[in-house]
Design a protein around this motif. Structure first.
Motif, PDB file in Angstrom:
ATOM      1  N   GLN A  29      28.849  57.325  24.459  1.00 11.73           N
ATOM      2  CA  GLN A  29      27.613  58.333  23.910  1.00 11.73           C
ATOM      3  C   GLN A  29      26.504  58.183  24.886  1.00 11.73           C
ATOM      4  O   GLN A  29      25.640  59.346  24.909  1.00 11.73           O
ATOM      5  CB  GLN A  29      27.068  57.509  22.737  1.00 11.73           C
ATOM      6  CG  GLN A  29      28.065  57.282  21.763  1.00 11.73           C
ATOM      7  CD  GLN A  29      27.493  56.459  20.534  1.00 11.73           C
ATOM      8  OE1 GLN A  29      26.084  56.287  20.463  1.00 11.73           O
ATOM      9  NE2 GLN A  29      28.114  55.876  19.780  1.00 11.73           N
ATOM     10  N   SER A  30      26.729  57.784  26.299  1.00 16.46           N
ATOM     11  CA  SER A  30      25.659  57.676  27.332  1.00 16.46           C
ATOM     12  C   SER A  30      25.400  59.332  27.983  1.00 16.46           C
ATOM     13  O   SER A  30      26.725  59.530  28.133  1.00 16.46           O
ATOM     14  CB  SER A  30      26.030  56.672  28.317  1.00 16.46           C
ATOM     15  OG  SER A  30      24.955  57.044  29.345  1.00 16.46           O
ATOM     16  N   PRO A  31      24.380  59.702  28.152  1.00 11.45           N
ATOM     17  CA  PRO A  31      24.144  60.925  28.799  1.00 11.45           C
ATOM     18  C   PRO A  31      24.264  60.677  30.431  1.00 11.45           C
ATOM     19  O   PRO A  31      24.799  61.666  31.117  1.00 11.45           O
ATOM     20  CB  PRO A  31      22.972  61.379  28.559  1.00 11.45           C
ATOM     21  CG  PRO A  31      22.215  60.142  28.483  1.00 11.45           C
ATOM     22  CD  PRO A  31      23.086  59.097  27.607  1.00 11.45           C
ATOM     23  N   LEU A  32      24.646  59.579  30.717  1.00  8.59           N
ATOM     24  CA  LEU A  32      24.670  59.279  32.372  1.00  8.59           C
ATOM     25  C   LEU A  32      26.281  58.999  32.325  1.00  8.59           C
ATOM     26  O   LEU A  32      27.100  58.609  31.669  1.00  8.59           O
ATOM     27  CB  LEU A  32      24.311  57.876  32.590  1.00  8.59           C
ATOM     28  CG  LEU A  32      22.775  57.779  33.144  1.00  8.59           C
ATOM     29  CD1 LEU A  32      22.035  57.938  31.996  1.00  8.59           C
ATOM     30  CD2 LEU A  32      22.514  56.730  33.748  1.00  8.59           C
ATOM     31  N   GLY A  33      26.677  59.939  33.480  1.00  9.85           N
ATOM     32  CA  GLY A  33      28.123  59.834  33.837  1.00  9.85           C
ATOM     33  C   GLY A  33      28.495  58.530  34.519  1.00  9.85           C
ATOM     34  O   GLY A  33      28.078  58.348  35.486  1.00  9.85           O
ATOM     35  N   PHE A  34      29.491  57.784  34.009  1.00 11.30           N
ATOM     36  CA  PHE A  34      29.975  56.584  34.803  1.00 11.30           C
ATOM     37  C   PHE A  34      31.440  56.941  35.144  1.00 11.30           C
ATOM     38  O   PHE A  34      32.281  57.436  34.573  1.00 11.30           O
ATOM     39  CB  PHE A  34      29.797  55.426  33.780  1.00 11.30           C
ATOM     40  CG  PHE A  34      28.673  55.056  33.732  1.00 11.30           C
ATOM     41  CD1 PHE A  34      28.156  53.964  34.398  1.00 11.30           C
ATOM     42  CD2 PHE A  34      27.785  55.333  32.555  1.00 11.30           C
ATOM     43  CE1 PHE A  34      26.793  53.573  34.516  1.00 11.30           C
ATOM     44  CE2 PHE A  34      26.339  54.974  32.357  1.00 11.30           C
ATOM     45  CZ  PHE A  34      25.754  53.931  33.093  1.00 11.30           C
ATOM     46  N   ALA A  35      31.874  56.484  36.421  1.00  8.62           N
ATOM     47  CA  ALA A  35      33.089  56.636  36.865  1.00  8.62           C
ATOM     48  C   ALA A  35      33.650  55.655  37.807  1.00  8.62           C
ATOM     49  O   ALA A  35      32.654  54.982  38.434  1.00  8.62           O
ATOM     50  CB  ALA A  35      33.244  57.929  37.458  1.00  8.62           C
ATOM     51  N   ILE A  36      34.767  55.257  37.934  1.00  4.57           N
ATOM     52  CA  ILE A  36      35.141  54.208  38.525  1.00  4.57           C
ATOM     53  C   ILE A  36      36.298  54.635  39.566  1.00  4.57           C
ATOM     54  O   ILE A  36      37.383  55.183  39.227  1.00  4.57           O
ATOM     55  CB  ILE A  36      35.760  52.964  37.887  1.00  4.57           C
ATOM     56  CG1 ILE A  36      34.692  52.156  36.781  1.00  4.57           C
ATOM     57  CG2 ILE A  36      36.560  51.707  38.703  1.00  4.57           C
ATOM     58  CD1 ILE A  36      35.147  51.317  35.840  1.00  4.57           C
ATOM     59  N   TYR A  37      36.004  54.323  40.811  1.00  2.00           N
ATOM     60  CA  TYR A  37      36.964  54.806  41.832  1.00  2.00           C
ATOM     61  C   TYR A  37      37.744  53.538  42.398  1.00  2.00           C
ATOM     62  O   TYR A  37      37.094  52.452  42.679  1.00  2.00           O
ATOM     63  CB  TYR A  37      36.373  55.585  42.824  1.00  2.00           C
ATOM     64  CG  TYR A  37      35.747  56.882  42.481  1.00  2.00           C
ATOM     65  CD1 TYR A  37      36.562  58.260  42.246  1.00  2.00           C
ATOM     66  CD2 TYR A  37      34.723  57.087  41.686  1.00  2.00           C
ATOM     67  CE1 TYR A  37      36.042  59.413  41.890  1.00  2.00           C
ATOM     68  CE2 TYR A  37      34.245  58.090  41.350  1.00  2.00           C
ATOM     69  CZ  TYR A  37      34.871  59.329  41.726  1.00  2.00           C
ATOM     70  OH  TYR A  37      34.436  60.523  40.988  1.00  2.00           O
ATOM     71  N   ASP A  38      38.867  53.579  42.786  1.00  2.00           N
ATOM     72  CA  ASP A  38      39.677  52.412  43.377  1.00  2.00           C
ATOM     73  C   ASP A  38      39.298  52.348  44.869  1.00  2.00           C
ATOM     74  O   ASP A  38      38.636  53.162  45.296  1.00  2.00           O
ATOM     75  CB  ASP A  38      41.158  52.571  43.234  1.00  2.00           C
ATOM     76  CG  ASP A  38      41.724  53.848  43.930  1.00  2.00           C
ATOM     77  OD1 ASP A  38      41.203  54.300  44.610  1.00  2.00           O
ATOM     78  OD2 ASP A  38      42.832  54.061  43.485  1.00  2.00           O
ATOM     79  N   THR A  39      40.022  51.357  45.509  1.00  3.28           N
ATOM     80  CA  THR A  39      39.660  51.145  46.956  1.00  3.28           C
ATOM     81  C   THR A  39      40.043  52.426  47.889  1.00  3.28           C
ATOM     82  O   THR A  39      39.685  52.501  48.829  1.00  3.28           O
ATOM     83  CB  THR A  39      40.363  49.999  47.375  1.00  3.28           C
ATOM     84  OG1 THR A  39      41.706  50.019  47.177  1.00  3.28           O
ATOM     85  CG2 THR A  39      39.727  48.633  46.737  1.00  3.28           C
ATOM     86  N   GLU A  40      40.783  53.255  47.305  1.00  9.22           N
ATOM     87  CA  GLU A  40      41.145  54.397  48.025  1.00  9.22           C
ATOM     88  C   GLU A  40      40.330  55.537  47.680  1.00  9.22           C
ATOM     89  O   GLU A  40      40.488  56.876  47.901  1.00  9.22           O
ATOM     90  CB  GLU A  40      42.586  54.951  47.600  1.00  9.22           C
ATOM     91  CG  GLU A  40      43.571  53.721  48.067  1.00  9.22           C
ATOM     92  CD  GLU A  40      43.590  53.470  49.423  1.00  9.22           C
ATOM     93  OE1 GLU A  40      43.438  54.512  50.420  1.00  9.22           O
ATOM     94  OE2 GLU A  40      43.754  52.245  49.991  1.00  9.22           O
ATOM     95  N   ARG A  41      39.249  55.369  46.881  1.00 13.96           N
ATOM     96  CA  ARG A  41      38.273  56.361  46.385  1.00 13.96           C
ATOM     97  C   ARG A  41      38.788  57.339  45.541  1.00 13.96           C
ATOM     98  O   ARG A  41      38.613  58.670  45.801  1.00 13.96           O
ATOM     99  CB  ARG A  41      37.542  57.180  47.652  1.00 13.96           C
ATOM    100  CG  ARG A  41      36.337  56.270  48.392  1.00 13.96           C
ATOM    101  CD  ARG A  41      37.234  55.207  49.363  1.00 13.96           C
ATOM    102  NE  ARG A  41      37.631  56.330  50.477  1.00 13.96           N
ATOM    103  CZ  ARG A  41      38.767  55.807  51.537  1.00 13.96           C
ATOM    104  NH1 ARG A  41      38.893  54.718  51.355  1.00 13.96           N
ATOM    105  NH2 ARG A  41      39.064  56.737  52.315  1.00 13.96           N
ATOM    106  N   ARG A  42      39.798  57.032  44.530  1.00 18.24           N
ATOM    107  CA  ARG A  42      40.473  57.730  43.786  1.00 18.24           C
ATOM    108  C   ARG A  42      39.938  57.275  42.314  1.00 18.24           C
ATOM    109  O   ARG A  42      39.867  56.370  41.984  1.00 18.24           O
ATOM    110  CB  ARG A  42      41.758  57.957  43.823  1.00 18.24           C
ATOM    111  CG  ARG A  42      42.348  58.523  45.360  1.00 18.24           C
ATOM    112  CD  ARG A  42      43.946  58.422  45.135  1.00 18.24           C
ATOM    113  NE  ARG A  42      44.286  58.978  46.526  1.00 18.24           N
ATOM    114  CZ  ARG A  42      44.576  60.280  46.829  1.00 18.24           C
ATOM    115  NH1 ARG A  42      44.249  61.198  45.713  1.00 18.24           N
ATOM    116  NH2 ARG A  42      44.880  60.906  47.839  1.00 18.24           N
TER     117      ARG A  42
END
Length: 816
Positions: free
Chosen positions: A151-164
């Protein structure tokens, strides 16, 4: 920004370091006990002892009902005894998760939540209990995590150590326009193509930013990233992003977390505010209509529009006010036009593009066009990617400005329309100010042209050149003046003056003084007497301007303190008589090149009164040079007057056949760049001598026979000059003038003829009473002679001297 972000993140880590998202019902840390099929406790964990206070020896083998009861049976009024019979302490039932009341070893009660795990064998159930308050806190944490993910309007993303990309929440999925399953494993730079970091001091690519965070562990906060949103192609967005490294409990790096918030609206509002501030700083810096239109175009493109056109009513360029009906299509002039090529890459805050400007030219708009409709309605018109806003100031339509944005870029929304309207309003005020200045300057220059001689006709007595530089360069008017006044007997009057102050008031005062001098000079009064009369006039003006209490009510319009130099040069005698009222003496250069400043009595400035003025007479050889000037030429803040006079003398002493060239050299040497801190007037005069063959003079007795002698002398001289056509008229004139002198004056008479651009005839006597022109009655025996003379000549008059007076006439020479 990076250092501040590090401090904030470090503080956040310390404040939340005790947060444990494993939950209070996690079997590894929660209070647990084991019961058999008869609800007898057969196992007791240390966490249970810590929660309820019972040791294993006290509770193992006891029914569970001794300390745990259903919530409905809880009674908080009295504490239950620990040891109770099964009938007194009913065993609670254990659904998978329920609320129970527990009795602590010390007797107080607390609400517990239970979770049950069923087993096979003697130990049938493992019961996990937790304090209800701790469970509620844990549930809120879980709700928070779920809200951030969904529900958050903020975008959250997780990238691995290879920046993917390995995970993102719903807000990020919406921005990407595709589900996580389709974008998982993609690099950030590919997910947001043609984007770039615009915060100074950081790499432009997201991959480089993440690599920095992974390598250093330093978080980065409020990093601005500009690019196209994949789900909204063609429109540029701006995000505020933060990056921090993710680690497990053992400190191993798992990847980097990104949280991003779309601040495009805030950025656009700030950009538009900055645009208005920039417009306030850059538009209207000059009082030129075309330059103001160019300034508006330069500010707008490319920050606000891809192209702009500024059209003004033709009369605005001339300083006039358009008709009340407003400008029509045929009356518009394209004052400025500016455009920038549309680039496919996003436009950043520092983006700039070349602009193309056009020279003013007429422009017409077809009926039905946005511009035509705006002119007809007087309001703004928005059509597709074109916005037309009228330029109005003080209720008057001055023109219109057209803003154009390329298709596919941001449209003109309500906020953009408001900004365009404000830009046009501010520009209209500046254009109207420039228009008013144009009108006022035209009026001031017209006044100046009337007050100062713009052209000095050729004069046989002198050759002249002049320069005038006002301090008020904007209006072009000031209080200094000069003049060359033709006088009788081929003489010429030379005048230069300086009025205290600058601008229109000083110019108006100067105009009155110059007019007065031109009125007094033809009376052929000596220079010192002329200055005395001018001084009386200025003094009277000061008295009239003063109020009854003695305060100068109109001090801006009084010439008190003005200075003047007046000189009369006679090319026949080659003598120059001059006087000054507080003014600098002239410079005189002899034909040999010697420059001097005559010791001319100064006299007080005009309007002060009390002291007489004195004249000085000097003899000038033909070809001598006089320089009459005001103090603005030789005196300045960084140069005293003596040094300026020395420089003037040096420049005048240089050989120069052209007075115009000499004027230019004087100005260039004393006023570099033609800049002056005071009004400056310069009049250069090269004297000429009248050839003696063009002058004839005789002495006559004051007797009746003198008239006949005069006629014979005049006739013979005119014959020698080849002017026989004028003989009859001149005989009549001379006869009348000599007869009047014999009848009304005493002493010897002098007759002189001068052949110049006109034929000058002079009769001098020792009397001081001048004849007057009058209309004689039918029965009068005399009084008609002077009237006849006046009809035969161009002009006539009386000139006084210490020895008497001269009556002079001028006749036009025959053609050819």
């Amino acid at each position: 920004m990076n250092r501040a972000g590090e401090g904030t993140m470090s503080h956040a880590r310390k404040a939340s370091g005790d947060i444990d998202f494993r939950g209070p019902l996690d079997v590894r840390r929660a209070a647990t006990f084991v019961v058999d099929g008869q609800d007898i406790v057969i196992g007791w964990s240390p966490a249970a002892q810590q929660l309820l206070g019972y040791g294993p020896t006290e509770i193992v083998g006891q029914p569970v009902g001794t300390f745990l009861r259903p919530s409905a049976a809880a009674d908080s009024r009295t504490a239950e005894p620990l040891v109770a019979s099964p009938a007194e302490a009913p065993a609670p039932s254990f659904p998978d998760r329920d609320l129970h009341t527990a009795v602590h070893r010390d007797g107080h009660r607390l609400q517990l939540v239970t979770a049950v795990c069923h087993l096979a064998g003697q130990a049938q159930r493992v019961v996990v209990v937790a304090d209800s308050e701790g469970l509620a806190e844990w549930d809120s944490r879980l709700a928070m995590l779920d809200g951030l993910a969904t529900q958050s309007p903020l975008g959250f993303a997780i990238y691995d150590t290879e920046r993917r990309l390995v995970w993102c929440n719903a807000a990020s999925e919406e921005e990407l326009g595709r589900p996580l399953a389709e974008v998982r494993g993609g690099p950030a730079d590919e997910l947001y193509p043609r984007g770039r970091v615009v915060t100074p001091g950081y790499p432009e690519s997201l991959d480089a930013v993440m690599r920095h965070v992974l390598e250093t562990g330093e978080p980065i906060l409020d990093l601005h990233f500009l690019g196209e949103q994949p789900s909204d192609p063609g429109r540029v967005h701006l995000w505020s992003c933060s990056y921090y490294r993710l680690q497990d409990a053992d400190g191993r790096t798992l990847g980097v977390c990104e949280d991003a918030f779309d601040i495009s609206d805030r950025y656009e509002a700030q950009r538009q505010l900055n645009l208005l501030v920039e417009a306030g700083r850059r538009v209207g810096t000059t009082l030129d209509v075309i330059a103001t239109a160019d300034e508006l175009a330069a500010v707008v493109v490319p920050e606000f529009a891809a192209a702009v056109e500024v059209d003004l009513a033709a009369v605005v360029l001339d300083g006039e006010v358009p008709d009340a009906a407003g400008p029509t299509g045929g009356e518009l002039i394209r004052a400025s036009s500016c455009s920038a090529s549309h680039a496919a890459a996003p436009e950043g805050p520092a983006h700039s593009s070349g602009a193309l400007r056009h020279h003013p030219h007429p422009v017409e708009y077809a009926s039905g066009s946005p511009q035509h409709r705006s002119l007809a309605s007087g309001g703004l018109v928005l059509e597709d990617d074109t916005l037309v806003v009228p330029l109005r100031a003080s209720g008057t339509a001055l023109g219109l400005v057209t803003f154009v944005r390329h298709r596919g870029s941001a449209i003109f929304d309500r906020a953009a329309v408001a900004v365009a309207d404000e830009l046009a309003a501010r520009a209209a005020v500046s254009i109207d100010n420039a228009r008013r200045y144009t009108r006022e300057r035209a009026a001031a220059l017209a006044l100046q042209r009337q007050l100062l001689p713009q052209y000095l006709p050729p004069n046989s007595a002198v050759e002249v050149a002049h320069r005038y530089l006002p301090t008020d360069a904007l209006s072009g008017v000031g209080g200094d003046w000069f003049d060359v006044i033709p006088l009788s007997g081929t003489r010429v009057g030379l005048v230069v003056g300086d009025v205290v102050g600058h601008g229109l008031h000083a110019a108006a005062t100067m105009g009155r003084l110059r007019t007065t001098v031109r009125a007094l000079a033809p009376m052929d009064i000596p220079p010192d007497e002329l200055l005395k009369r001018l001084d009386d006039l200025v003094g009277q003006s000061a008295e009239v301007a003063a109020d009854p209490y003695g305060a100068a009510a109109g001090s801006d319009d009084v010439a008190t303190g003005a200075t003047c130099l007046y000189a009369v040069y006679d090319p026949v005698s080659r003598r120059c008589t001059m006087a000054r009222a507080g003014h600098l003496p002239p410079a005189i250069m002899e034909p040999g090149g010697r420059v001097s400043f005559p010791d001319l009595p100064a006299g007080p400035p005009l309007g002060l009164g009390g002291l007489p003025f004195e004249s000085l007479e000097v003899e000038l050889s033909a070809g001598s040079l006089l320089a009459l000037f005001t103090d603005g030429l030789v005196e300045s803040r960084d140069r005293d007057i003596d040094k300026g006079l020395d420089t003037l003398a040096r420049v005048l002493g240089e050989d120069s056949n052209s007075l115009e060239d000499l004027c230019d050299r004087v100005i260039a040497e004393l006023l570099p760049g033609s800049t002056t801190t005071d009004d400056t007037a310069l009049l250069l005069v090269r004297t000429r001598g009248l050839d003696s063959r063009r002058v004839a003079a005789w002495s006559l007795p004051a007797e009746p026979v003198a008239a006949g002698q005069a006629r014979e002398l005049v006739t013979g001289q005119l014959s020698d000059w080849g002017l026989d056509e004028l003989a009859f008229t001149t005989e009549l004139i001379v006869s009348e003038l000599v007869t009047n002198a014999v009848r009304h004056a005493k002493g010897p008479l002098r007759l002189r003829l001068i052949r110049d651009s006109t034929l000058v005839c002079e009769v001098a006597d020792t009397g001081h009473t001048a004849p007057h022109l009058r209309h004689s009655a039918d029965d009068d025996e005399g009084g008609r002679g002077l009237f006849i003379v006046a009809q035969l000549v161009l002009r006539w008059g009386t000139r006084y001297s210490r020895d008497g007076k001269s009556i002079w006439t001028e006749q036009a020479l025959p053609p050819g």
